[in-house]
Motif scaffolding. Structure first.
Motif, PDB file in Angstrom:
ATOM      1  N   GLU A 249       0.860  -1.185   0.000  1.00 30.32           N
ATOM      2  CA  GLU A 249       0.000   0.000   0.000  1.00 30.32           C
ATOM      3  C   GLU A 249       0.897   1.237   0.000  1.00 30.32           C
ATOM      4  O   GLU A 249       2.042   1.182   0.462  1.00 30.32           O
ATOM      5  CB  GLU A 249      -0.906   0.005   1.227  1.00 30.32           C
ATOM      6  CG  GLU A 249      -2.049  -0.980   1.083  1.00 30.32           C
ATOM      7  CD  GLU A 249      -3.231  -0.627   1.984  1.00 30.32           C
ATOM      8  OE1 GLU A 249      -4.017   0.271   1.621  1.00 30.32           O
ATOM      9  OE2 GLU A 249      -3.351  -1.251   3.045  1.00 30.32           O
ATOM     10  N   PRO A 250       0.366   2.358  -0.509  1.00 33.84           N
ATOM     11  CA  PRO A 250       1.180   3.577  -0.533  1.00 33.84           C
ATOM     12  C   PRO A 250       1.782   3.841   0.846  1.00 33.84           C
ATOM     13  O   PRO A 250       1.091   3.775   1.858  1.00 33.84           O
ATOM     14  CB  PRO A 250       0.167   4.663  -0.921  1.00 33.84           C
ATOM     15  CG  PRO A 250      -0.848   3.930  -1.749  1.00 33.84           C
ATOM     16  CD  PRO A 250      -0.951   2.561  -1.139  1.00 33.84           C
ATOM     17  N   GLY A 251       3.063   4.101   0.879  1.00 30.85           N
ATOM     18  CA  GLY A 251       3.753   4.389   2.136  1.00 30.85           C
ATOM     19  C   GLY A 251       4.406   3.175   2.774  1.00 30.85           C
ATOM     20  O   GLY A 251       5.216   3.322   3.685  1.00 30.85           O
ATOM     21  N   ASP A 252       4.083   1.981   2.317  1.00 34.06           N
ATOM     22  CA  ASP A 252       4.675   0.765   2.907  1.00 34.06           C
ATOM     23  C   ASP A 252       6.176   0.677   2.625  1.00 34.06           C
ATOM     24  O   ASP A 252       6.648   1.058   1.556  1.00 34.06           O
ATOM     25  CB  ASP A 252       4.029  -0.499   2.311  1.00 34.06           C
ATOM     26  CG  ASP A 252       2.691  -0.816   2.953  1.00 34.06           C
ATOM     27  OD1 ASP A 252       2.266  -0.061   3.855  1.00 34.06           O
ATOM     28  OD2 ASP A 252       2.072  -1.821   2.544  1.00 34.06           O
TER      29      ASP A 252
ATOM     30  N   LYS B  24      -7.220  -8.149   2.064  1.00 33.12           N
ATOM     31  CA  LYS B  24      -8.587  -7.774   2.464  1.00 33.12           C
ATOM     32  C   LYS B  24      -8.602  -6.598   3.441  1.00 33.12           C
ATOM     33  O   LYS B  24      -9.604  -5.888   3.539  1.00 33.12           O
ATOM     34  CB  LYS B  24      -9.290  -8.980   3.090  1.00 33.12           C
ATOM     35  CG  LYS B  24      -9.670 -10.021   2.030  1.00 33.12           C
ATOM     36  CD  LYS B  24     -10.594 -11.083   2.568  1.00 33.12           C
ATOM     37  CE  LYS B  24     -11.062 -12.004   1.437  1.00 33.12           C
ATOM     38  NZ  LYS B  24     -11.611 -13.267   1.949  1.00 33.12           N
ATOM     39  N   ALA B  25      -7.483  -6.409   4.162  1.00 29.09           N
ATOM     40  CA  ALA B  25      -7.421  -5.324   5.152  1.00 29.09           C
ATOM     41  C   ALA B  25      -6.905  -4.017   4.558  1.00 29.09           C
ATOM     42  O   ALA B  25      -6.698  -3.047   5.275  1.00 29.09           O
ATOM     43  CB  ALA B  25      -6.527  -5.761   6.317  1.00 29.09           C
ATOM     44  N   ARG B  26      -6.705  -3.967   3.236  1.00 32.74           N
ATOM     45  CA  ARG B  26      -6.178  -2.741   2.625  1.00 32.74           C
ATOM     46  C   ARG B  26      -7.060  -1.547   2.925  1.00 32.74           C
ATOM     47  O   ARG B  26      -8.279  -1.642   2.937  1.00 32.74           O
ATOM     48  CB  ARG B  26      -6.094  -2.913   1.102  1.00 32.74           C
ATOM     49  CG  ARG B  26      -4.993  -3.812   0.614  1.00 32.74           C
ATOM     50  CD  ARG B  26      -5.057  -3.894  -0.909  1.00 32.74           C
ATOM     51  NE  ARG B  26      -4.777  -2.587  -1.491  1.00 32.74           N
ATOM     52  CZ  ARG B  26      -3.590  -2.237  -1.974  1.00 32.74           C
ATOM     53  NH1 ARG B  26      -2.591  -3.094  -1.952  1.00 32.74           N
ATOM     54  NH2 ARG B  26      -3.404  -1.035  -2.485  1.00 32.74           N
ATOM     55  N   ARG B  27      -6.408  -0.392   3.093  1.00 35.40           N
ATOM     56  CA  ARG B  27      -7.148   0.858   3.280  1.00 35.40           C
ATOM     57  C   ARG B  27      -7.447   1.505   1.928  1.00 35.40           C
ATOM     58  O   ARG B  27      -8.322   2.346   1.800  1.00 35.40           O
ATOM     59  CB  ARG B  27      -6.322   1.839   4.130  1.00 35.40           C
ATOM     60  CG  ARG B  27      -5.911   1.288   5.501  1.00 35.40           C
ATOM     61  CD  ARG B  27      -4.930   2.224   6.212  1.00 35.40           C
ATOM     62  NE  ARG B  27      -3.765   2.548   5.381  1.00 35.40           N
ATOM     63  CZ  ARG B  27      -2.647   1.803   5.324  1.00 35.40           C
ATOM     64  NH1 ARG B  27      -2.530   0.706   6.053  1.00 35.40           N
ATOM     65  NH2 ARG B  27      -1.643   2.160   4.552  1.00 35.40           N
ATOM     66  N   THR B  28      -6.681   1.116   0.909  1.00 37.64           N
ATOM     67  CA  THR B  28      -6.854   1.712  -0.419  1.00 37.64           C
ATOM     68  C   THR B  28      -7.153   0.608  -1.436  1.00 37.64           C
ATOM     69  O   THR B  28      -6.805  -0.547  -1.225  1.00 37.64           O
ATOM     70  CB  THR B  28      -5.554   2.415  -0.869  1.00 37.64           C
ATOM     71  OG1 THR B  28      -4.475   1.465  -0.782  1.00 37.64           O
ATOM     72  CG2 THR B  28      -5.232   3.600   0.018  1.00 37.64           C
ATOM     73  N   LYS B  29      -7.790   1.014  -2.539  1.00 31.66           N
ATOM     74  CA  LYS B  29      -8.065   0.056  -3.612  1.00 31.66           C
ATOM     75  C   LYS B  29      -6.759  -0.359  -4.281  1.00 31.66           C
ATOM     76  O   LYS B  29      -5.826   0.444  -4.404  1.00 31.66           O
ATOM     77  CB  LYS B  29      -8.951   0.718  -4.675  1.00 31.66           C
ATOM     78  CG  LYS B  29     -10.418   0.372  -4.543  1.00 31.66           C
ATOM     79  CD  LYS B  29     -11.185   0.794  -5.786  1.00 31.66           C
ATOM     80  CE  LYS B  29     -12.673   0.648  -5.552  1.00 31.66           C
ATOM     81  NZ  LYS B  29     -13.466   1.119  -6.697  1.00 31.66           N
ATOM     82  N   VAL B  30      -6.693  -1.584  -4.747  1.00 35.00           N
ATOM     83  CA  VAL B  30      -5.558  -2.040  -5.553  1.00 35.00           C
ATOM     84  C   VAL B  30      -5.519  -1.170  -6.813  1.00 35.00           C
ATOM     85  O   VAL B  30      -6.552  -0.948  -7.442  1.00 35.00           O
ATOM     86  CB  VAL B  30      -5.738  -3.528  -5.920  1.00 35.00           C
ATOM     87  CG1 VAL B  30      -4.669  -3.986  -6.888  1.00 35.00           C
ATOM     88  CG2 VAL B  30      -5.734  -4.375  -4.654  1.00 35.00           C
ATOM     89  N   GLN B  31      -4.343  -0.666  -7.181  1.00 36.14           N
ATOM     90  CA  GLN B  31      -4.305   0.308  -8.285  1.00 36.14           C
ATOM     91  C   GLN B  31      -4.649  -0.306  -9.639  1.00 36.14           C
ATOM     92  O   GLN B  31      -5.088   0.394 -10.546  1.00 36.14           O
ATOM     93  CB  GLN B  31      -2.943   0.996  -8.345  1.00 36.14           C
ATOM     94  CG  GLN B  31      -1.783   0.074  -8.707  1.00 36.14           C
ATOM     95  CD  GLN B  31      -0.430   0.768  -8.497  1.00 36.14           C
ATOM     96  OE1 GLN B  31      -0.295   1.627  -7.637  1.00 36.14           O
ATOM     97  NE2 GLN B  31       0.551   0.381  -9.287  1.00 36.14           N
ATOM     98  N   SER B  32      -4.480  -1.621  -9.769  1.00 33.94           N
ATOM     99  CA  SER B  32      -4.792  -2.265 -11.038  1.00 33.94           C
ATOM    100  C   SER B  32      -6.131  -2.987 -10.957  1.00 33.94           C
ATOM    101  O   SER B  32      -6.334  -3.839 -10.091  1.00 33.94           O
ATOM    102  CB  SER B  32      -3.700  -3.275 -11.402  1.00 33.94           C
ATOM    103  OG  SER B  32      -4.130  -4.083 -12.485  1.00 33.94           O
ATOM    104  N   TRP B  33      -7.022  -2.686 -11.892  1.00 33.66           N
ATOM    105  CA  TRP B  33      -8.304  -3.397 -11.940  1.00 33.66           C
ATOM    106  C   TRP B  33      -8.065  -4.852 -12.361  1.00 33.66           C
ATOM    107  O   TRP B  33      -8.593  -5.773 -11.774  1.00 33.66           O
ATOM    108  CB  TRP B  33      -9.259  -2.708 -12.929  1.00 33.66           C
ATOM    109  CG  TRP B  33     -10.607  -3.358 -12.953  1.00 33.66           C
ATOM    110  CD1 TRP B  33     -11.686  -3.040 -12.179  1.00 33.66           C
ATOM    111  CD2 TRP B  33     -11.004  -4.477 -13.763  1.00 33.66           C
ATOM    112  NE1 TRP B  33     -12.724  -3.887 -12.457  1.00 33.66           N
ATOM    113  CE2 TRP B  33     -12.347  -4.767 -13.405  1.00 33.66           C
ATOM    114  CE3 TRP B  33     -10.375  -5.247 -14.723  1.00 33.66           C
ATOM    115  CZ2 TRP B  33     -13.058  -5.817 -14.017  1.00 33.66           C
ATOM    116  CZ3 TRP B  33     -11.078  -6.293 -15.312  1.00 33.66           C
ATOM    117  CH2 TRP B  33     -12.408  -6.557 -14.957  1.00 33.66           C
ATOM    118  N   PHE B  34      -7.236  -5.027 -13.389  1.00 29.70           N
ATOM    119  CA  PHE B  34      -7.007  -6.376 -13.932  1.00 29.70           C
ATOM    120  C   PHE B  34      -6.360  -7.295 -12.901  1.00 29.70           C
ATOM    121  O   PHE B  34      -6.638  -8.491 -12.851  1.00 29.70           O
ATOM    122  CB  PHE B  34      -6.116  -6.277 -15.181  1.00 29.70           C
ATOM    123  CG  PHE B  34      -5.780  -7.612 -15.804  1.00 29.70           C
ATOM    124  CD1 PHE B  34      -6.781  -8.409 -16.337  1.00 29.70           C
ATOM    125  CD2 PHE B  34      -4.470  -8.056 -15.863  1.00 29.70           C
ATOM    126  CE1 PHE B  34      -6.479  -9.640 -16.918  1.00 29.70           C
ATOM    127  CE2 PHE B  34      -4.154  -9.279 -16.437  1.00 29.70           C
ATOM    128  CZ  PHE B  34      -5.164 -10.069 -16.969  1.00 29.70           C
TER     129      PHE B  34
END
Lengths: 374, 374
Positions: free
Chosen positions: A58-61, A195-205
């Motif tokens: 995730e961003p910042g990791d 599943k615990a991500r705070r943000t959406k995965v940047q890739s739809w595919f």
């Protein structure tokens, strides 16, 4: 190849869905894992790599990446493009990653969340100790991403025994299938992290939460059109792997590697990787002083129908890479390559004794036979 | 299918590289474009879509997306995951996008940089006027992303005449090839936009500046392993398309559509899309009142080997989709589907006259013959 040309059926057809289930079971055997989420992604190994990173970072990791070749470098790119910060454990190309270096790095960066490394570096033929690296990562509370593109089906990949969390491979190396698919497997902890991500995965595919609805669920939901024919091919390749048995496959790779090695050394060629870390399926040797890399590779291909790999990155022009992977890991290929080199090398000023390499390989096979009989 | 099963050669082999050049030429014909950057991506149509968005959208960009079905919705997802803001032109499902609505939206958002729309909505069978939509976008200084997954090879896709900038398709629809490849083409303006980015493309795998070094350059650089067998299949599929000729292919799709339409209407089924916007290759009709969708589809598949598509999204359970695409767009398929429906529909309480649908299709073929002879 015959499987690839079978009639395509719909990707929701019960027959097709049944084959998908078989594929998952066969892949669990190949990866030596009980992970429920084990399936082939609809893209080459690079998609496998990127899928692991975009879902787990995730961003910042902060992500610790071990680099000892081209593909470790690509992992760093993936961390950065996913918005993470890469802390790099540098290792000399051709060497295995030193677990102590990883340990030291993790001590210096206690907030790291993820460790990534390449089990078998395709660019050099070096193998790292995946069990040791995963153990160090675990002790520091990190999940692991492991690249097994070149190792799966050629040398032991023991996902559960290692305790690896996100592992990807490719269909076209030791599985000897068509290029374009990337088998992956994810631990329960990896799925929990996604599943615990705070943000959406940047890739739809590549969003695993969406792909899961097609590959993971009992009630399948359309995500993208599955590459049917390629999956037929993978199913057959994995069936053949199960038929031979992993132990036998690994032993076969070691046997032909020993013969190729004997022959290459008889030609005066030296390996890039020290024996302890050497992969049987990827043999990188140094281009001899004064010999033109491209002339040799071109002559081998055009006049002897033998294709060998060029060096990548800083090793471009400096090494040759001999793949002995899956179905191509056979005595006739070993002998054809050595016989061709015996002809080509003298033409470019590297004197070799006619027949010496082939004879050395023969002796290696004979020694192996004796060992097996003992 | 025979092409798919040919021996794989290295993705840098001169023979392979030559085939790649032929593929580019054949795809330019299919897309009716002179765009230099025209090639197949190593992934399904969803990768084509995402590649266009992640390369052309930068964080903060305003993108106008026209939505009249499932795939317009997926475009919105792609804009958002690329860090852009989607301004949505909503159109009723089954209708063509109204160029006036696009015009009004662009007037209200003069800072929009990009317009995206689906030429042929697979979820409904509606076709939009791509030339008109591209013209409106151009007048407002926007580049265009156009989805031609279901249209390429079935109905005119005229990239240069439209002035479209980034166009993607799929291999498995009217090109009748194996699923898993996404042909794309980019205008000079689109490439300029990508090269002028202030930020890196978020996807390493889909970064056009990297892919270009493999597909675009004369000196090819390794990016990822190309899906060799699938590319053999695409090469053959495009060769067959060129052999038939686009005009003939389009006419064939119209001819069999007319027959299927006559038959479906004789069965009392009504089309979702008005005649003017109807695609010949994707025929969506309403499930009659009181008839169970799944029973009909399952019976058609299991007892008659006829697979028809289910409704997607809000149309789930409400429509049936009859594909007549590429090689499958043939008289025997039209007749088999109609004959099967004549048997199955009465079993689920929708009375139809035996033979009426097949007879109606016959009359439509006869009328087409007369027209062609006149």
């Amino acid at each position: 190849m015959a499987a690839l040309g079978q009639t395509v059926v719909g990707y929701m057809d019960p027959v097709f869905v049944n084959m998908m289930e078989e594929l998952k079971t066969l892949l669990r055997y190949a990866f030596q894992t009980g992970n429920a989420l084990t399936f082939p992604l609809s893209g080459p190994g690079s998609v496998g790599m990127e899928t692991c990173f975009v879902n787990l970072v995730e961003p910042g990791d902060k992500v610790v990446v071990c680099r000892n070749g081209v593909f470790g470098g690509r992992m760093i790119e993936n961390v950065q493009r996913s918005g993470g910060t890469a802390i790099v454990v540098e290792e000399e190309w051709g060497h295995a990653i030193d677990p102590q270096k990883l340990e030291d790095t993790l001590k210096a960066h206690p907030d790291a969340r993820l460790v990534a490394f390449v089990h078998a570096e395709t660019s050099t033929g070096a193998q790292s100790d995946a069990a040791a690296l995963c153990a160090v990562a675990r002790q520091h509370g990190c999940l692991t991403i492991v690249d097994t593109v070149t190792s799966l089906g050629g040398t032991p990949v023991l996902v559960d025994a290692w305790g690896a969390d996100a592992v990807y491979s490719g269909s076209q190396k030791c599985l000897s299938c068509t290029p374009g698919l990337s088998p992956v497997t994810f631990s329960a902890a990896a799925i929990e992290r996604v599943k615990a991500r705070r943000t959406k995965v940047q890739s739809w595919f590549m969003d695993l939460t969406l792909v899961l609805d097609y590959w993971g669920a009992t009630q399948r939901t359309y995500h993208h059109t599955a590459p049917g024919n390629s999956l037929y091919g993978l199913h057959e390749a994995l069936r053949l792997l199960a038929e031979e048995g992993l132990e036998n496959t690994w032993a076969r790779h070691r046997r032909h590697h020993a013969a190729l090695k004997a022959g290459l050394e008889a030609l005066g060629l030296s390996f890039v990787v020290a024996e302890a870390a050497r992969l049987p399926q990827m043999n990188a040797v140094r281009v001899p002083e004064g010999v033109d890399d491209l002339t040799v590779r071109r002559t081998l291909l055009q006049e002897h129908a033998v294709e060998i790999g060029a060096g990548l990155g800083p090793l471009a022009g400096k090494v040759w890479r001999f793949g002995l992977m899956g179905w191509s890991c056979r005595e006739d290929n070993v002998m054809a390559a050595l016989a061709a080199l015996e002809q080509v090398l003298p033409q470019v000023g590297h004197g070799v004794e006619a027949g010496a390499a082939v004879a050395a390989a023969h002796r290696a096979y004979a020694a192996e036979h004796l060992r097996a009989a003992a």
